[in-house]
Design a protein around this motif. Structure first.
Motif, mmCIF file in Angstrom:
data_model
loop_
_atom_site.group_PDB
_atom_site.id
_atom_site.type_symbol
_atom_site.label_atom_id
_atom_site.label_comp_id
_atom_site.label_asym_id
_atom_site.label_seq_id
_atom_site.Cartn_x
_atom_site.Cartn_y
_atom_site.Cartn_z
ATOM 1 N N ASP A 194 -4.312 -10.139 1.586
ATOM 2 C CA ASP A 194 -5.125 -10.870 2.557
ATOM 3 C C ASP A 194 -4.875 -10.432 4.000
ATOM 4 O OD1 ASP A 194 -2.575 -11.821 2.814
ATOM 5 O OD2 ASP A 194 -3.107 -13.954 2.793
ATOM 6 N N LYS A 195 -4.213 -9.289 4.166
ATOM 7 C CA LYS A 195 -3.917 -8.817 5.521
ATOM 8 C C LYS A 195 -5.136 -8.118 6.122
ATOM 9 C CE LYS A 195 0.309 -10.315 5.444
ATOM 10 N NZ LYS A 195 0.270 -10.995 4.138
ATOM 11 N N ARG A 196 -5.210 -8.144 7.457
ATOM 12 C CA ARG A 196 -6.394 -7.636 8.163
ATOM 13 C C ARG A 196 -6.139 -6.303 8.871
ATOM 14 N NH1 ARG A 196 -7.798 -9.941 12.251
ATOM 15 N NH2 ARG A 196 -10.072 -9.638 12.086
ATOM 16 N N ILE A 197 -5.038 -6.232 9.640
ATOM 17 C CA ILE A 197 -4.797 -5.063 10.487
ATOM 18 C C ILE A 197 -3.447 -4.442 10.145
ATOM 19 C CG2 ILE A 197 -4.527 -4.209 12.849
ATOM 20 C CD1 ILE A 197 -7.316 -5.215 12.339
ATOM 21 N N LEU A 198 -3.437 -3.129 9.958
ATOM 22 C CA LEU A 198 -2.191 -2.388 9.790
ATOM 23 C C LEU A 198 -1.905 -1.613 11.067
ATOM 24 C CD1 LEU A 198 -2.398 -0.860 6.175
ATOM 25 C CD2 LEU A 198 -1.497 -3.078 6.891
ATOM 26 N N ARG A 199 -0.616 -1.549 11.421
ATOM 27 C CA ARG A 199 -0.191 -0.760 12.579
ATOM 28 C C ARG A 199 0.943 0.141 12.135
ATOM 29 N NH1 ARG A 199 0.421 -1.240 18.365
ATOM 30 N NH2 ARG A 199 0.889 0.907 19.005
ATOM 31 N N LEU A 200 0.818 1.438 12.393
ATOM 32 C CA LEU A 200 1.849 2.414 12.070
ATOM 33 C C LEU A 200 2.385 2.980 13.371
ATOM 34 C CD1 LEU A 200 -0.507 2.576 9.724
ATOM 35 C CD2 LEU A 200 0.832 4.526 8.934
ATOM 36 N N ARG A 201 3.716 2.899 13.545
ATOM 37 C CA ARG A 201 4.341 3.405 14.758
ATOM 38 C C ARG A 201 5.588 4.194 14.386
ATOM 39 N NH1 ARG A 201 4.890 -1.186 19.279
ATOM 40 N NH2 ARG A 201 5.122 0.702 20.554
ATOM 41 N N GLY A 202 5.763 5.351 15.024
ATOM 42 C CA GLY A 202 6.930 6.171 14.784
ATOM 43 C C GLY A 202 6.854 7.443 15.590
ATOM 44 N N SER A 203 7.801 8.338 15.341
ATOM 45 C CA SER A 203 7.850 9.573 16.117
ATOM 46 C C SER A 203 6.652 10.473 15.849
ATOM 47 C CB SER A 203 9.150 10.328 15.813
ATOM 48 O OG SER A 203 9.246 10.602 14.422
ATOM 49 N N ASP A 204 6.015 10.310 14.678
ATOM 50 C CA ASP A 204 4.882 11.164 14.330
ATOM 51 C C ASP A 204 3.579 10.397 14.160
ATOM 52 O OD1 ASP A 204 6.274 13.565 14.327
ATOM 53 O OD2 ASP A 204 6.875 13.372 12.234
ATOM 54 N N VAL A 205 3.565 9.128 14.550
ATOM 55 C CA VAL A 205 2.347 8.350 14.294
ATOM 56 C C VAL A 205 2.239 7.178 15.258
ATOM 57 C CG1 VAL A 205 3.504 6.881 12.567
ATOM 58 C CG2 VAL A 205 1.009 7.167 12.487
ATOM 59 N N ASP A 206 1.021 6.899 15.651
ATOM 60 C CA ASP A 206 0.677 5.685 16.388
ATOM 61 C C ASP A 206 -0.776 5.372 16.026
ATOM 62 O OD1 ASP A 206 0.312 3.549 18.037
ATOM 63 O OD2 ASP A 206 0.861 4.571 19.894
ATOM 64 N N LEU A 207 -0.943 4.592 14.967
ATOM 65 C CA LEU A 207 -2.265 4.334 14.405
ATOM 66 C C LEU A 207 -2.469 2.846 14.173
ATOM 67 C CD1 LEU A 207 -2.756 6.962 11.513
ATOM 68 C CD2 LEU A 207 -4.016 6.903 13.680
ATOM 69 N N THR A 208 -3.695 2.408 14.332
ATOM 70 C CA THR A 208 -4.108 1.096 13.859
ATOM 71 C C THR A 208 -5.323 1.287 12.957
ATOM 72 O OG1 THR A 208 -5.542 0.728 15.779
ATOM 73 C CG2 THR A 208 -3.295 -0.117 15.903
ATOM 74 N N LEU A 209 -5.426 0.437 11.942
ATOM 75 C CA LEU A 209 -6.578 0.490 11.038
ATOM 76 C C LEU A 209 -6.822 -0.887 10.452
ATOM 77 C CD1 LEU A 209 -5.235 0.925 7.828
ATOM 78 C CD2 LEU A 209 -4.562 2.985 9.041
ATOM 79 N N ARG A 210 -8.084 -1.169 10.145
ATOM 80 C CA ARG A 210 -8.471 -2.482 9.634
ATOM 81 C C ARG A 210 -8.717 -2.397 8.130
ATOM 82 N NH1 ARG A 210 -12.674 -2.918 12.227
ATOM 83 N NH2 ARG A 210 -14.372 -3.174 10.732
ATOM 84 N N VAL A 211 -8.101 -3.329 7.388
ATOM 85 C CA VAL A 211 -8.235 -3.332 5.927
ATOM 86 C C VAL A 211 -8.724 -4.680 5.408
ATOM 87 C CG1 VAL A 211 -6.494 -1.534 5.566
ATOM 88 C CG2 VAL A 211 -5.794 -3.946 5.661
ATOM 89 N N ALA A 212 -9.146 -5.563 6.294
ATOM 90 C CA ALA A 212 -9.588 -6.893 5.886
ATOM 91 C C ALA A 212 -10.691 -6.801 4.838
ATOM 92 C CB ALA A 212 -10.100 -7.665 7.100
ATOM 93 N N GLY A 213 -10.490 -7.491 3.718
ATOM 94 C CA GLY A 213 -11.497 -7.511 2.671
ATOM 95 C C GLY A 213 -11.496 -6.303 1.759
ATOM 96 N N ARG A 214 -10.700 -5.303 2.059
ATOM 97 C CA ARG A 214 -10.619 -4.122 1.211
ATOM 98 C C ARG A 214 -9.621 -4.364 0.077
ATOM 99 N NH1 ARG A 214 -13.440 0.430 3.545
ATOM 100 N NH2 ARG A 214 -15.271 -0.647 4.362
ATOM 101 N N THR A 215 -9.816 -3.665 -1.023
ATOM 102 C CA THR A 215 -8.980 -3.830 -2.209
ATOM 103 C C THR A 215 -7.888 -2.772 -2.237
ATOM 104 O OG1 THR A 215 -10.819 -4.758 -3.478
ATOM 105 C CG2 THR A 215 -8.971 -3.863 -4.741
ATOM 106 N N TRP A 216 -6.652 -3.191 -2.521
ATOM 107 C CA TRP A 216 -5.539 -2.263 -2.706
ATOM 108 C C TRP A 216 -5.444 -1.895 -4.182
ATOM 109 C CZ3 TRP A 216 -2.326 -0.159 1.017
ATOM 110 C CH2 TRP A 216 -2.478 -0.669 2.314
#
Length: 368
Positions: A194-216
Motif C-alpha cells: 500500500d506504499k505510494r512513493i519510493l525514494r532511493l538515496r546513495g553514492s550512486d543514486v538519487d531517485l524518486t518514483l511513484r508506485v501507488a496502486g501498482r502490483t509487486w
C-alpha cells in the motif's frame, strides 16, 4: 554434456515453474547446444500429459541474418512466432539460452537490430498480456556453455555448478526451497503493497518514483530459473533523478559500461556511458517507450555472490537493485509498451530505500 541434474532441473521447470497440465501445448525454444536440457524438458512435458513443440536455433544464424537481411526481411515476423502467442494455440513458453558466442552481434548494424526488435514487439506484448491474464505461463532458463563460463571468468565445470546452485537444483527438494524463497519475499511485498512513493538515496543514486496502486511481483522460480527478486512497474511519468549503474549493462551481446541516466517526469532526458555510449543512445531511441522505466526491482538472491555478465543471474544478486528501460509488465499495472526491455543493475551496498518516508532497506539488506 550429461548430468542427471538436468533432469531434476527439467522436472522443476515443467511441473513447478510452468505447471504443465494434460493437453496443454508448450512452445520450447532453445539454442542448439541446450539439447540435453531441451530433451529432458520434452520428456517431462510428455510425462505431464502435454504436447511440446521444439525449436532449436543454430549457432551463427543470427549473424548471417543481420549481415544480409533487407528491410522487408527485418520487418518480417515468422508465422510460427505469431502462432506461439495466440489464444487456443500454445499455453506455455519455455526459453533456454545456450550461447556459444555472447558477442556474436557486436559487429551487427545496431539500426538493423533495433528495426527487427521493433517488428517483434507485438509478440512480446501479446505474451505479456496473456501472462498477466493468467492463461499463459512462461519460464526463461539457461544451459551452461563455454561462452557463459568465459564471461563469468569461470571454468565450464565451475559455471555448471554455479548454475545448479543458483537454481537450487542441488537441494534435495528444490520446489520446497523455492516456495520458502517465495514466503520470505512475500513479507517484503506485504510491507510495500500500500506504499505510494519510493525514494532511493546513495553514492550512486538519487531517485524518486511513484508506485501507488501498482502490483509487486514475487519472483520465486516461476518465470525465471534461477530467480530471486521482487519487482513492480512505477507510474510511467513518475521517475525523477539520477542513477549510476555499477555493473556493465549488457544488451544484445553488447557491453555498455559506466552508464548514467537522468530522469525527468518518467523519461530518460540524458544518458552517458564510458563505453559504447552510441549504442546506449540508439537503443533508447528505438521507440517512444524505450526511454521510460518499465520495471523497478530489488535482487534478493544472496546465494548469487558474483557478477557473471548474464542478466538472468546478475539482476537477482542480493544487495542490488535494477531498473529496466522499455516495456513494463501488464500484471504490475504497467501501460508502457516498447520493443526494448533492458535491465540495468546498480549496487545498493551504499544506499537506502524508503517507502512513504520509512526506510526499509539499507546497505544491501532489508530492515523488515
Amino acid at each position: 554434456m550429461h548430468d542427471p541434474r538436468f533432469n531434476k532441473m527439467a522436472q522443476v521447470i515443467v511441473h513447478y515453474s510452468v505447471e504443465v497440465k494434460p493437453g496443454q501445448n508448450v512452445y520450447v525454444w532453445g539454442q542448439a547446444p541446450a539439447a540435453p536440457l531441451m530433451l529432458e524438458i520434452y520428456r517431462e512435458i510428455l510425462k505431464a500429459g502435454g504436447h511440446a513443440f521444439l525449436r532449436a536455433d543454430l549457432p551463427g544464424a543470427q549473424e548471417i541474418f543481420f549481415a544480409h537481411a533487407q528491410d522487408a526481411q527485418l520487418d518480417f515476423v515468422s508465422p510460427v512466432d505469431r502462432i506461439s502467442v495466440e489464444e487456443g494455440q500454445f499455453d506455455a513458453y519455455i526459453r533456454i539460452g545456450a550461447e556459444t558466442n555472447t558477442r556474436r552481434l557486436s559487429s551487427a548494424d545496431p539500426a538493423k537490430v533495433q528495426r527487427h526488435q521493433a517488428a517483434l514487439r507485438p509478440i512480446l506484448e501479446k505474451r505479456l498480456r496473456r501472462s498477466a491474464a493468467g492463461d499463459y505461463n512462461w519460464c526463461v532458463t539457461q544451459f551452461p556453455t563455454e561462452a557463459y563460463a568465459m564471461d563469468a571468468d569461470m571454468s565450464l565445470a565451475e559455471y555448471t555448478e554455479f548454475l545448479f546452485s543458483a537454481c537450487l537444483v542441488n537441494d534435495p527438494d528444490p520446489v520446497a526451497r523455492w516456495r520458502e524463497v517465495g514466503a520470505n519475499q512475500q513479507r517484503y511485498i506485504d510491507f510495500l503493497r500500500d506504499k505510494r512513493i519510493l525514494r532511493l538515496r546513495g553514492s550512486d543514486v538519487d531517485l524518486t518514483l511513484r508506485v501507488a496502486g501498482r502490483t509487486w511481483i514475487n519472483s520465486q522460480g516461476k518465470r525465471n530459473f534461477p530467480d530471486g527478486e521482487i519487482f513492480t512497474s512505477p507510474h510511467e511519468d513518475s521517475v525523477n533523478g539520477w542513477v549510476r549503474f555499477a555493473y556493465p549493462a549488457i544488451y544484445q551481446g553488447r557491453e555498455v559500461s559506466g552508464v548514467q541516466l537522468w530522469f525527468q517526469d518518467g523519461r530518460v532526458v540524458k544518458a552517458t556511458a564510458e563505453k559504447n555510449q552510441d549504442f546506449l543512445l540508439s537503443v533508447l531511441d528505438t521507440d517512444p517507450g524505450a526511454r521510460i522505466v518499465g520495471e523497478f526491482a530489488i535482487g534478493t538472491n544472496y546465494g548469487i555472490t558474483r557478477f557473471s555478465r548474464n542478466i538472468l543471474f546478475d539482476e537477482k544478486i542480493g544487495g542490488t537493485f535494477h531498473l529496466a528501460v522499455g516495456a513494463g509488465y501488464p500484471d504490475t499495472g504497467a501501460v508502457n509498451t516498447s520493443a526494448v526491455h533492458w535491465d540495468m543493475i546498480a549496487s545498493a551496498r551504499d544506499a537506502e530505500i524508503s517507502a512513504d518516508g520509512e526506510v526499509f532497506y539499507r546497505n544491501g539488506q532489508f530492515l523488515i
